[in-house]
Design a protein around this motif. Structure first.
Motif, PDB file in Angstrom:
ATOM      1  N   LEU A   1      -9.905  22.349   5.665  1.00 54.75           N
ATOM      2  CA  LEU A   1      -8.725  22.187   6.814  1.00 54.75           C
ATOM      3  C   LEU A   1      -8.419  23.673   6.922  1.00 54.75           C
ATOM      4  O   LEU A   1      -7.847  24.254   6.035  1.00 54.75           O
ATOM      5  CB  LEU A   1      -7.795  21.282   6.398  1.00 54.75           C
ATOM      6  CG  LEU A   1      -6.824  21.080   7.638  1.00 54.75           C
ATOM      7  CD1 LEU A   1      -7.629  20.065   8.764  1.00 54.75           C
ATOM      8  CD2 LEU A   1      -5.858  19.819   7.270  1.00 54.75           C
ATOM      9  N   HIS A   2      -8.597  24.258   8.049  1.00 59.68           N
ATOM     10  CA  HIS A   2      -8.099  25.467   8.685  1.00 59.68           C
ATOM     11  C   HIS A   2      -7.425  25.469  10.000  1.00 59.68           C
ATOM     12  O   HIS A   2      -8.046  24.411  10.729  1.00 59.68           O
ATOM     13  CB  HIS A   2      -8.894  26.586   8.259  1.00 59.68           C
ATOM     14  CG  HIS A   2      -9.432  26.828   7.178  1.00 59.68           C
ATOM     15  ND1 HIS A   2      -8.720  27.796   6.104  1.00 59.68           N
ATOM     16  CD2 HIS A   2     -10.570  26.401   6.230  1.00 59.68           C
ATOM     17  CE1 HIS A   2      -9.394  27.674   4.923  1.00 59.68           C
ATOM     18  NE2 HIS A   2     -10.547  26.798   5.276  1.00 59.68           N
ATOM     19  N   GLN A   3      -6.472  26.042  10.323  1.00 57.45           N
ATOM     20  CA  GLN A   3      -5.774  26.263  11.826  1.00 57.45           C
ATOM     21  C   GLN A   3      -6.731  26.501  12.963  1.00 57.45           C
ATOM     22  O   GLN A   3      -6.731  25.790  13.843  1.00 57.45           O
ATOM     23  CB  GLN A   3      -4.557  26.815  11.839  1.00 57.45           C
ATOM     24  CG  GLN A   3      -3.774  26.751  12.918  1.00 57.45           C
ATOM     25  CD  GLN A   3      -2.518  27.286  13.145  1.00 57.45           C
ATOM     26  OE1 GLN A   3      -2.089  28.341  12.078  1.00 57.45           O
ATOM     27  NE2 GLN A   3      -1.832  27.375  14.020  1.00 57.45           N
ATOM     28  N   THR A   4      -7.333  27.493  12.924  1.00 55.68           N
ATOM     29  CA  THR A   4      -8.541  28.003  13.880  1.00 55.68           C
ATOM     30  C   THR A   4      -7.617  27.978  15.286  1.00 55.68           C
ATOM     31  O   THR A   4      -7.013  28.763  15.395  1.00 55.68           O
ATOM     32  CB  THR A   4      -9.764  27.396  14.081  1.00 55.68           C
ATOM     33  OG1 THR A   4      -9.624  25.874  14.144  1.00 55.68           O
ATOM     34  CG2 THR A   4     -10.403  27.416  12.582  1.00 55.68           C
TER      35      THR A   4
ATOM     36  N   LYS B   1      -2.638  16.920  11.005  1.00 53.16           N
ATOM     37  CA  LYS B   1      -4.142  16.724  10.428  1.00 53.16           C
ATOM     38  C   LYS B   1      -3.704  16.692   8.911  1.00 53.16           C
ATOM     39  O   LYS B   1      -4.298  16.086   7.917  1.00 53.16           O
ATOM     40  CB  LYS B   1      -4.982  17.566  10.881  1.00 53.16           C
ATOM     41  CG  LYS B   1      -6.378  17.183  10.305  1.00 53.16           C
ATOM     42  CD  LYS B   1      -6.814  16.097  10.789  1.00 53.16           C
ATOM     43  CE  LYS B   1      -8.352  15.843  10.375  1.00 53.16           C
ATOM     44  NZ  LYS B   1      -8.769  14.597  10.331  1.00 53.16           N
ATOM     45  N   PHE B   2      -2.868  17.809   8.552  1.00 54.39           N
ATOM     46  CA  PHE B   2      -2.898  18.023   7.123  1.00 54.39           C
ATOM     47  C   PHE B   2      -1.960  16.964   6.237  1.00 54.39           C
ATOM     48  O   PHE B   2      -2.415  16.510   5.207  1.00 54.39           O
ATOM     49  CB  PHE B   2      -1.718  19.267   7.022  1.00 54.39           C
ATOM     50  CG  PHE B   2      -1.376  19.823   5.552  1.00 54.39           C
ATOM     51  CD1 PHE B   2      -2.109  20.295   4.631  1.00 54.39           C
ATOM     52  CD2 PHE B   2       0.075  19.251   4.959  1.00 54.39           C
ATOM     53  CE1 PHE B   2      -1.805  20.676   3.498  1.00 54.39           C
ATOM     54  CE2 PHE B   2       0.344  19.578   3.791  1.00 54.39           C
ATOM     55  CZ  PHE B   2      -0.390  20.462   3.065  1.00 54.39           C
TER      56      PHE B   2
ATOM     57  N   MET C   1      -2.447  12.534   2.545  1.00 49.04           N
ATOM     58  CA  MET C   1      -2.249  11.594   1.822  1.00 49.04           C
ATOM     59  C   MET C   1      -3.273  10.785   1.170  1.00 49.04           C
ATOM     60  O   MET C   1      -3.303   9.809   0.425  1.00 49.04           O
ATOM     61  CB  MET C   1      -1.685  10.401   3.071  1.00 49.04           C
ATOM     62  CG  MET C   1      -0.237  10.648   3.705  1.00 49.04           C
ATOM     63  SD  MET C   1       1.042  10.671   2.366  1.00 49.04           S
ATOM     64  CE  MET C   1       1.196   9.309   2.094  1.00 49.04           C
ATOM     65  N   LEU C   2      -4.582  11.315   1.441  1.00 48.61           N
ATOM     66  CA  LEU C   2      -5.959  10.846   0.767  1.00 48.61           C
ATOM     67  C   LEU C   2      -6.259  11.432  -0.469  1.00 48.61           C
ATOM     68  O   LEU C   2      -7.370  11.006  -1.065  1.00 48.61           O
ATOM     69  CB  LEU C   2      -6.935  10.716   1.813  1.00 48.61           C
ATOM     70  CG  LEU C   2      -6.811  10.030   3.147  1.00 48.61           C
ATOM     71  CD1 LEU C   2      -7.804  10.439   4.183  1.00 48.61           C
ATOM     72  CD2 LEU C   2      -6.457   8.413   3.094  1.00 48.61           C
TER      73      LEU C   2
ATOM     74  N   TYR D   1      -1.089  24.274   2.459  1.00 53.02           N
ATOM     75  CA  TYR D   1      -0.590  24.322   3.682  1.00 53.02           C
ATOM     76  C   TYR D   1      -0.768  25.928   4.066  1.00 53.02           C
ATOM     77  O   TYR D   1      -0.979  26.375   5.053  1.00 53.02           O
ATOM     78  CB  TYR D   1       0.863  23.709   4.152  1.00 53.02           C
ATOM     79  CG  TYR D   1       1.390  23.784   5.490  1.00 53.02           C
ATOM     80  CD1 TYR D   1       0.733  22.691   6.268  1.00 53.02           C
ATOM     81  CD2 TYR D   1       2.009  24.863   5.923  1.00 53.02           C
ATOM     82  CE1 TYR D   1       1.254  22.722   7.836  1.00 53.02           C
ATOM     83  CE2 TYR D   1       2.498  24.822   7.435  1.00 53.02           C
ATOM     84  CZ  TYR D   1       2.004  23.727   8.146  1.00 53.02           C
ATOM     85  OH  TYR D   1       2.485  23.712   9.408  1.00 53.02           O
ATOM     86  N   HIS D   2      -0.107  26.843   3.394  1.00 53.09           N
ATOM     87  CA  HIS D   2      -0.047  28.391   3.684  1.00 53.09           C
ATOM     88  C   HIS D   2      -1.432  28.573   3.807  1.00 53.09           C
ATOM     89  O   HIS D   2      -1.702  29.676   4.650  1.00 53.09           O
ATOM     90  CB  HIS D   2       0.791  28.812   2.453  1.00 53.09           C
ATOM     91  CG  HIS D   2       1.178  30.272   2.684  1.00 53.09           C
ATOM     92  ND1 HIS D   2       0.077  31.329   2.103  1.00 53.09           N
ATOM     93  CD2 HIS D   2       2.061  30.807   3.490  1.00 53.09           C
ATOM     94  CE1 HIS D   2       0.570  32.434   2.563  1.00 53.09           C
ATOM     95  NE2 HIS D   2       1.786  32.125   3.300  1.00 53.09           N
TER      96      HIS D   2
END
Length: 90
Positions: A7-10, A20-21, A26-27, A42-43
């Protein structure tokens, strides 16, 4: 797990990537209870301009980090708008 790690912001907004994060975190059991792991992940997924503004030392919680990311995004949008208006008046 892989989707969470990739996962990345793009081009997504802070609100979109944060949703989305949170959904993906949670999974992944090891992230659910570990605030520091969530903050680090997150950072790392934020775009560089936002990441520079959102520092670990100034953010004690993930929610604080998210709030700073939103503030930075708003500042960037306002700056771009002012710059565009300046160009149009020249």
């Amino acid at each position: 797990m892989r989707e969470f790690q990739d996962l990345h912001q793009t081009t997504k907004t802070v609100a979109e990537i944060t949703a989305k994060f949170r959904e993906s975190a949670m999974l992944v059991p090891q992230y659910i209870a570990d605030e520091e792991m969530k903050k680090t992940r997150y950072h790392d997924m934020l775009i560089v301009d936002t990441r520079v503004f959102v520092s670990f030392s100034r953010c004690k919680t993930l929610n604080e980090m998210i709030e700073r990311a939103r503030e930075q995004e708003i500042e960037q949008v306002l700056w771009l708008k002012r710059k565009s208006e300046q160009v149009q008046t020249v």
